[in-house]
Every structure is written in C-alpha cells, then in structure tokens.
Design an enzyme around this catalytic site. Structure first.
Site, mmCIF file in Angstrom:
data_model
loop_
_atom_site.group_PDB
_atom_site.id
_atom_site.type_symbol
_atom_site.label_atom_id
_atom_site.label_comp_id
_atom_site.label_asym_id
_atom_site.label_seq_id
_atom_site.Cartn_x
_atom_site.Cartn_y
_atom_site.Cartn_z
ATOM 1 N N ASP A 92 -23.550 4.877 34.583
ATOM 2 C CA ASP A 92 -23.702 3.536 33.795
ATOM 3 C C ASP A 92 -22.530 2.558 33.751
ATOM 4 O OD1 ASP A 92 -24.507 1.632 32.095
ATOM 5 O OD2 ASP A 92 -25.355 3.257 30.459
ATOM 6 N N HIS A 140 -25.589 -1.037 31.732
ATOM 7 C CA HIS A 140 -26.459 -1.766 30.756
ATOM 8 C C HIS A 140 -26.087 -2.855 30.073
ATOM 9 C CE1 HIS A 140 -24.953 1.154 27.525
ATOM 10 N NE2 HIS A 140 -25.109 0.364 27.034
ATOM 11 N N SER A 153 -20.481 0.615 23.898
ATOM 12 C CA SER A 153 -21.035 0.639 25.347
ATOM 13 C C SER A 153 -19.955 -0.062 26.048
ATOM 14 C CB SER A 153 -22.444 0.209 25.371
ATOM 15 O OG SER A 153 -23.274 0.733 24.677
#
Length: 716
Positions: A222, A86, A651
C-alpha cells in the site's frame, strides 16, 4: 499564556502510571517536557529538538499532510514523497485511461519529464504552532449562548490567522482542543505542484481488497510515490514546466535493517478524528442508530456501483475512487459496531459519567456542573432517530453523483442566472470546467439505479424521523418505488446532461432551474437534513455547553485520565513498539508481528479481483529473488505490526526507528480494535505497516525502477 501551558503540562504529569506509553497522539511542541524521557527508555536516540524545532530543520519538516486527508513524507533531497497507494488512488485514477490504466498496471516514470501532474493535488508543510487558549477564552463570558460564543471565538481566530499568515504566504488554522477548553494555532505552507512518480499495480497496492481491509495478517504493498515541485527559489508555485524539484529542509533516511519484536517505533502524521471523550449516549447512538444506517446505505451504493464497474474497464475507472472510499468506511463502521458492542464501551462510559455526576452534585460543583449529564443525555434521546435518518440520507448524498448538486453545480447555475452579463462571461469557463470534471466521474444508467435504490432505502427505513417532504411526496405517489421518477428526472434535468448545461449557459432561465426536478430534489434533501426546530436548536445549544463542561470537569476532578487532545487533523506523534498479536495459523511467519511474501503467494487466486498476482511476483518469489531487501532469516517481509496509537488520516505516515530512519509505512488498523477511535485498547490495538524493504523491492526488483531507489539515502 505561560500559565495555561504550565497547567496543561502539570495535568499531564499527573497521568496514572497504568497509562500505556503506546496510547496517545501527542503535540510535538510538548515532546521534550512530556514524553522525551519515556521515549528514550523505549529506544529513542534523537533529541526533542531533532523532532520539533522552529529555527532548525527537524523531523517535522519531512512530514506533510497529503491532499488534505492523508499523511506523506519526504524521502529524498529532490522532493520525493512517499504515501499510501489508497491515498494516491484518486490522482492515479484521474491520470489513468482504458489505454493507459495506471491503477491496473502500475507506472514508474523513467525520468523527471515523465512524472505526471494531476489536475489538483497539494501537500501541506507544518511550520510552527502555539497556544492561544488564554487569548481566546478571555473574549468569552459565562452567560454567552453557544452561538454568541462561536461568534466571539471566530472573530478572535480571524485576527490570529491574519497576524500569522505573513500577507498570505502561510495558511493559518486555529483549532479547538478538549472540546473547546483549549486553543492552538498552526502555521502551514502549501505546495500545489505535486506529480506522480510511480505506483505499483493495483494487484499489489490493493492486494486483498475489501476482504483483507482492516484485517491481519496483511500482505499489501500500500504505497505510491509523488514529487513536490517549486519555483527556482524553492517557493510554492502553480504548475509550470520551469518548476524544479523541491529541496526540503529535511528528508528521511531509509533503514534496511528490518524490525523485531519490541523495537521502538514512532509515527508522525495527521490523524483525522478520535472521540475519546464521547459520552455514553453518543456511543449508544452510533452503535444502534447511526452506524447501522451508514453501513446499509454504503452497501446499497456500493452494490450498484459494482454492477457497472464489472461491465468494462472504462466504467471501473469512472467509479474506482468513489467505490474505494465508500467501501473503506463501510467496513470500518461495521467493525466499530462490533467492537463497541463486544467491549461494552457505552456501559463503561456510563459508569464514568455516573461517577462524574456524583462529583458534580456536590455543593461546591453543582452550580457549574450539576446539569451536565442530564443535558447531554437529553440531546441524545432527542436525536437518536434523527441520527438514523441523517445517516441514510448522508449515504444517499455521498454515493449519488447528483445528491448534492443543489449545492454544487446547481448553486453555480443559480448564481449565474442572477449575475450580470459581464459576470456571466467570467463565470462560464469555471462552470464548464466543473461540469467536465463532474461528468468524468459518473455514468447515467448507473446513477439512475444508485439514486432510485438510495431513495427507496432512505424513505422506507427512516420512519422514526420525518423524511424530506419532496421524497415523501414522490414516494406516496409511487408506493416508494422511485425508479420511474428518477429515470424521467435524470433524463430531463439540466444538471445531468452536458449539452443541456451548455445550452442553459447560453440561455439562462431562473424558472427553468427552479423547476428542474434534480435541482429541486437536492435542495429539498439538503434543507431537510440541516433543519432544526426551536426545541432541537435549544437542546443542541445546551448539549454543546454541557459537553465542554463534561470534559473540563472530568479533567478537573481527575475522573477522566486522558491527557492528550483528541485527533483533529493536526500533526501528532505516537510512539510504541513492534508488537505481535497472538499466534494465528493464517500467518506463516515465525512470529505474528510480520508477514512474508510466501504468505502473499499462498493467498493467490488466479483471476480473482482481490487476490490475483502478477506472474512476475510469483516467479521472483519462487526463486527467492529478494536481492538486498531480504530479511536476515532469508524471507521477504511484507507487512509488520506496531502498537502505535493512530487513526484515519495517519494513512501514509512514516514509521520511524529510534534514529528517525524510515522502517515502514502505516496504512491500516486491525478490526478487533475498531473501537480505538473512542477507547484505546492496549491489548488489541495495532497499526499495520508496509515494511520499507518490501516497498523498495517492489520498486527496484519487481518494477525495474532502481533510479528511484538511488535517490534515497539507504542505511543498513
């Protein structure tokens, strides 16, 4: 300077023993004195200098901020970078087309020449930091207004940045901490030639979609991979075919041993924002006014985007990045509302503030702290309805391609009109480049629906605070149905048609731009959201001073026990352990601290947008074909949990074992602990990570890109 540093250290050493080791986002420069012994007891085997050193290579040299918003890490001697799927989403979407849809199908460069360069992507290396609190605070006097204080601070910051940037070689950032009670500067070096190496298909990289976002158990790959390029001497350089892969000072070895309950886990990254000093009034305002408007405004924009995304692959690519970004925070903010309400966070903060206020009213404290709580509460009372209004309007500006056009393309055209012919000639290519980029990410029929729906929502739900004059004027004449007005405005605006923009550059007219309906609407909304009455400006001044004094007083009185600074996109370290949640029947794993590929396949729904899977994954799992990446229990571990303290911006952060070896990749938190940005819950708060073995399995066994794995240093 030394006195300030010693005071900070002394304060941290007074932390109550009840403070959990897994709480805190710590500065690397203080690790040796503040955390190292505790970390060693938990399993760290590195010295503090191996984590952070100015003169020698250390872990910090392998950690980068990725494109200004995420974290990434170097994992090979040739500049290979690992981050979340992402985090790379925008770049992957930009490089994709309907015929070569890398978001949907994935991509792995067979060689270096096939690595793909997005138009704009950079990584930022952290060089060093230092404390400049004493220097900056020495420029301030007690009687200064907040505006005068800010001016004096900024003047000193400009000097510090100039002194440390070495003639432009480095980017220097001076940041406030503890609500402006302390200041540190950070030196960075940016590399702008960053190319896509590979990404799994969206069905793996975004598996579970919005349904599983912020949830456990998770089964998501991810991750995505990029490479940093430099000139032949290893210096930052603009994109060139002659650039070579960067040889980093340090890169992370990859451990294939897996994890188990209570294993030490350390995360380095760039957490974006926490607000753990936020007053009770601010929490109450967010829960009851700001966040509900954010959620509703986000959902309105998402629903309109989704309608068009479902019509074709081309339109899905147009809105993929924007939709993903809006959806992520839509669910986050609803989770924040639920968690903060459930745990009564505002009530507990109010109790702390009452205790502080009693301390503040003592004769020896009253002159400095006596009005702090009153001024803070006055500000929130005055701005509750404005917070609701601003969040409806902000989501309009965020989801509509033309909401901010008065300050983007419109502003460029305004400057163009006022420029002389020579300057116009210089500006024209830049404006056309910006125009071309803008039109890649919009579809006019969708934009008409988004803007009309958002105007209606904003105008009808923001009644507690006056809405923008032009929006009100149009609404009164149309019974707040903006459809026809928006259709006409977007059809006739210079800003919404590439040919009209080109014609305008050839024949610029100030009057035409000023009368442009979209330009006028955008400027009206932006001016309105930024407007302040004298009373509001004074209350904001008093609030700024009061909040800073609240934090100072909470620390001085020891009523506040938080000793680490709030996150603000500067490099931090958090440490904890692999830690399960209570047993969950949705998870087939033996211990609820990891998930398996069997669990991933059980969620499979053929043709479902969120839970479809490539047939090859199903086939490989059926054969238990996990190769060297299988766990010792024979299963393929996919994601795992730790109790590290992280937030947005982490992240893509590396999860490291006690030796500094890569064991996973942080990508999410659990919705039960969404209050974590405001208050840390040691029982519930978890970090959700991709097991590095699953990352490598997807690259090598599923995708057939073993040459990428071969670059890495693997440790068993």
């Amino acid at each position: 300077m030394k006195k300030v540093i010693f005071s900070l250290i002394a304060g941290i050493m007074l932390v109550p023993m009840s403070l959990k080791a897994d709480e805190g986002m710590w500065f690397l420069m203080f690790i040796e004195r503040l955390n190292h012994r505790d970390m060693q007891k938990m399993g760290l085997q590195l010295t503090a200098q191996e984590i952070y050193s100015i003169n020698n290579h250390s872990l910090k040299d392998a950690i980068v901020q990725f494109n200004g918003g995420c974290t990434a890490e170097l994992i090979s001697k040739d500049g290979l970078v690992l981050t979340n799927h992402h985090c790379g989403y925008d770049a992957i979407a930009e490089l994709s087309s309907a015929n070569k849809n890398y978001l949907k199908d994935g991509y792995w460069a067979p060689n270096r020449s096939a690595e793909l360069k997005p138009s704009s992507l950079f990584v930022r290396f952290f060089v060093r930091m230092d404390n400049v609190t004493e220097r900056i605070l020495s420029q301030l006097t007690p009687g200064m207004s907040e505006a005068d204080r800010e001016k004096a601070v900024n003047q000193e910051i400009a000097k510090i940045e100039k002194e440390n940037n070495e003639g432009g070689k480095y980017t220097v950032s001076v940041r406030p901490f503890f609500q402006g009670n302390e200041y540190y500067y950070f030196v960075y070096q940016d590399y702008k030639d960053v190319r896509l190496v590979g990404t799994p298909p969206e069905s793996l990289g975004k598996y579970g979609g919005d349904t599983d976002n912020w949830e456990w158990p998770r089964h998501t790959a991810d991750f995505s991979m990029f490479r940093v390029y430099a000139d032949k001497d290893g210096n930052p350089a603009e994109y060139s075919e002659s650039n070579v892969p960067l040889q980093p000072k340090h890169y992370l070895p990859v451990n294939l041993g897996g994890v188990k309950e209570n294993d030490f886990a350390m995360i380095l990254g760039y957490p974006g924002r926490t607000n753990r000093w936020m007053p009770a009034g601010g929490i109450e305002q967010n829960v009851k006014f700001a966040y509900p408007a954010w959620v509703e405004g986000s959902k309105t924009g998402m629903d309109k985007m989704k309608k068009y995304m479902d019509q074709s692959p081309e339109l899905r690519l147009v809105y993929a990045s924007k939709y993903a970004g809006v959806a992520n925070y839509w669910k986050n903010r609803q989770g924040m509302i639920d968690a903060l309400t459930k745990f009564g966070t505002a009530k507990s903060k109010a109790a702390q503030e009452a205790k502080f206020d009693a301390w503040a009213q003592k004769p020896e404290n009253k002159a400095k702290y006596g009005t702090v709580v009153a001024n803070i509460n006055k500000w929130y009372t005055m701005t509750n309805e404005k917070a609701r209004h601003d969040n409806y309007l902000q989501q309009l500006l965020r989801t509509s391609a033309f909401g901010l056009s008065g300050r983007t393309i419109g502003k460029q055209l305004d400057l163009y009109v006022k420029a002389d012919p020579a300057k116009r000639k210089e500006m024209e290519p830049q404006i056309m480049e910006a125009t071309n980029e803008m039109f890649k990410e919009l579809y006019l029929p969708a934009e008409k629906e988004i803007l009309a729906a958002q105007l209606n929502l904003y105008a009808t739900k923001s009644k507690g605070y006056a809405i923008a004059p032009m929006v009100e004027q149009i609404g009164k004449s149309t019974n707040y149905d903006y459809t026809q007005w928006v259709n006409n405005a977007l059809d006739n605006s210079v800003l919404t048609n590439k040919q009209k923009l080109t014609d305008f550059l050839a024949n610029p007219e100030a009057a035409r731009l000023e009368k442009d309906p979209i330009y006028a609407l955008s400027n009206d909304m932006i001016a309105h959201i930024n407007a302040k009455t004298p009373e509001l400006a004074q209350a904001q001044n008093d609030y700024g001073a009061a909040f800073r004094l609240l934090v100072e007083g909470l620390r001085e009185s020891k009523i506040g026990t938080i000793q680490y600074p709030d996150a603000n996109s500067t490099l931090r370290l958090s440490y904890g352990k692999v830690r399960s949640l209570p047993a969950d029947k949705r998870n087939d794993a033996k211990i609820n601290n990891y998930t398996t590929m069997d669990g991933l396949v059980k969620k499979y729904k053929k043709g479902d947008e969120e839970f479809d899977l490539p047939s090859r994954v199903i086939e490989l799992n059926k054969k238990k074909d996990y190769g060297r990446y299988a766990d010792k229990d024979g299963s393929m571990h996919v994601n795992f949990l730790t109790d590290n303290d992280i937030t947005g911006g982490n992240s893509g952060s590396p999860v490291l074992n006690g030796k500094g070896e890569l064991i996973g990749l942080a990508f999410d938190g659990n919705i039960e602990a969404m209050a974590g940005d405001v208050i840390f819950d040691s029982k519930l708060q978890r970090t959700i990570n991709v097991d590095i073995r699953y990352v490598l399995w997807v690259i090598e066994n599923y995708s057939g890109a073993k040459h990428i794995v071969d670059e890495m240093t693997l440790v068993k």
